[in-house]
Scaffold this active site. Structure first.
Site: not given
Ligand code: NDP
Length: 306
Positions: A137-138, A134
């Site tokens: 997300c990261d 992701c």
């Protein structure tokens, strides 16, 4: 046999939000948490794009707060997985852990989706330590560093262009001699100077040490190998919705996602509602899942009061 008014399967943001709403509506919801309480989010670390947390929040902390909130409002949270459902009659029959069977008047399915991984042992070893599925997300953790993205579909192109805005250099590892993504997405990739597409390449090994990923060894179809010095490897080779239990009982699309009536959470079976990534092949965000859990709870409550 135990009879539950509103049964929720799955404990990600969609499941917990549905529970919060149903508990407040006095519908006595019960959640079965499944094998990964808290859902996919618990595989990541800091979340900075969930509204309400000015400085971000640890993903596990966010999920345990949602869980606690659902419980405080009266949700019964149970450990264990649903192993079989029979939606052919109401109340629905639901088997837990291959043994106990319970009855449910209504059902909210929030079983989510799981990212596909390549299956390399080195990839598993560095999951969460530089291997991610992701970018939204990261990606932030790799600012000004070099990263690689595996895949050649729309998700891979989107993730690569997103990462290119944060990172120094982005490599796309694409197994075919072309991208599968839409023309528009391909053009965005080709127009981004810090993305290099490595066609006909496969990931042979993820390299790293105690600090996490330090590189990726890639192999071209002609057998030549090369090491990319990257700090992060992002998998974008698709997701599996977790819908095996419902195959043949609910209308699923060709990818296995649950089909809902547009603008609602209603599935092809009356009294069964779906929320979160299990019905959403596109957005896959915690906040979107939470919103869809709210919608499912409202649809379910109205249906129970019908
Ligand atoms: P896709 O299935 O479209 O693409 C997956 C990509 O990963 C392909 O390039 C595929 O290669 C590659 N791949 C699969 N398995 C492996 C493997 N084992 N090793 C290496 N490469 C592999 O998935 P997406 O998640 O990209 O998209 C899913 C759906 O969502 C699509 O319909 C897409 O159009 C849509 N979508 C739309 C967006 C938008 O409109 N903005 C954004 C994101 C997704 P190969 O081509 O060789 O099979």
């Amino acid at each position: 046999m135990e009879k539950i008014q509103a049964l929720i399967i799955g404990s990600g943001p969609a499941g917990y939000t549905a529970a919060i709403y149903l508990a407040r509506a006095n519908m006595q919801p019960v959640i079965y948490e499944g094998i990964q309480p808290g859902g996919q989010l618990t595989t990541t670390t800091l979340i900075e794009n969930y509204p309400g947390f000015a400085h971000g929040i640890d993903a596990n902390e966010l999920m345990s707060a949602m869980r606690q909130q659902a419980e405080n409002l009266g949700t019964q949270i149970r450990t264990g997985s649903v192993t079989k459902v029979d939606l052919s009659q109401r109340p629905f029959r639901v088997e837990i852990e291959g043994s106990t069977t319970i009855e449910a008047e209504s059902l909210i399915i929030a079983t989510g989706a799981t990212a596909k991984y390549l299956g390399l042992p080195s990839e598993t070893k560095f999951r969460g330590l530089g291997v991610s599925a992701c970018a939204t997300c990261d990606g932030f953790f790799y600012r000004k560093r070099d990263v690689a993205v595996v895949g050649g579909g729309d998700t891979a192109c989107e993730e690569a262009t997103y990462l290119a805005s944060l990172c120094r250099q982005v490599y796309m590892i694409v197994r075919k001699p072309f991208l599968r993504a839409s023309q528009a997405m391909q053009q965005r990739v080709f127009d981004t100077p810090n993305i290099e597409v490595l066609f006909e390449h496969n990931t042979a090994e993820v390299l790293g040490d105690d600090s996490g990923v330090t590189g990726v060894r890639v192999r071209k179809t002609d057998g030549t190998e090369r090491t990319l010095d990257v700090a992060g490897l992002f998998l974008a080779i698709g997701h599996h919705p977790v819908t095996e239990l419902f195959d043949g009982q609910l209308k699923l699309d060709e990818e296995g996602y649950i089909v809902t009536e547009p603008g609602t959470s209603k599935t092809s079976v009356e009294g069964v509602f779906a929320a979160g990534d299990v019905k959403d092949p596109h957005y896959r965000q915690a906040i979107a899942a939470a919103g869809s859990g709210c919608i499912a709870a409202l649809d379910c409550e109205r249906w129970l009061r019908r």
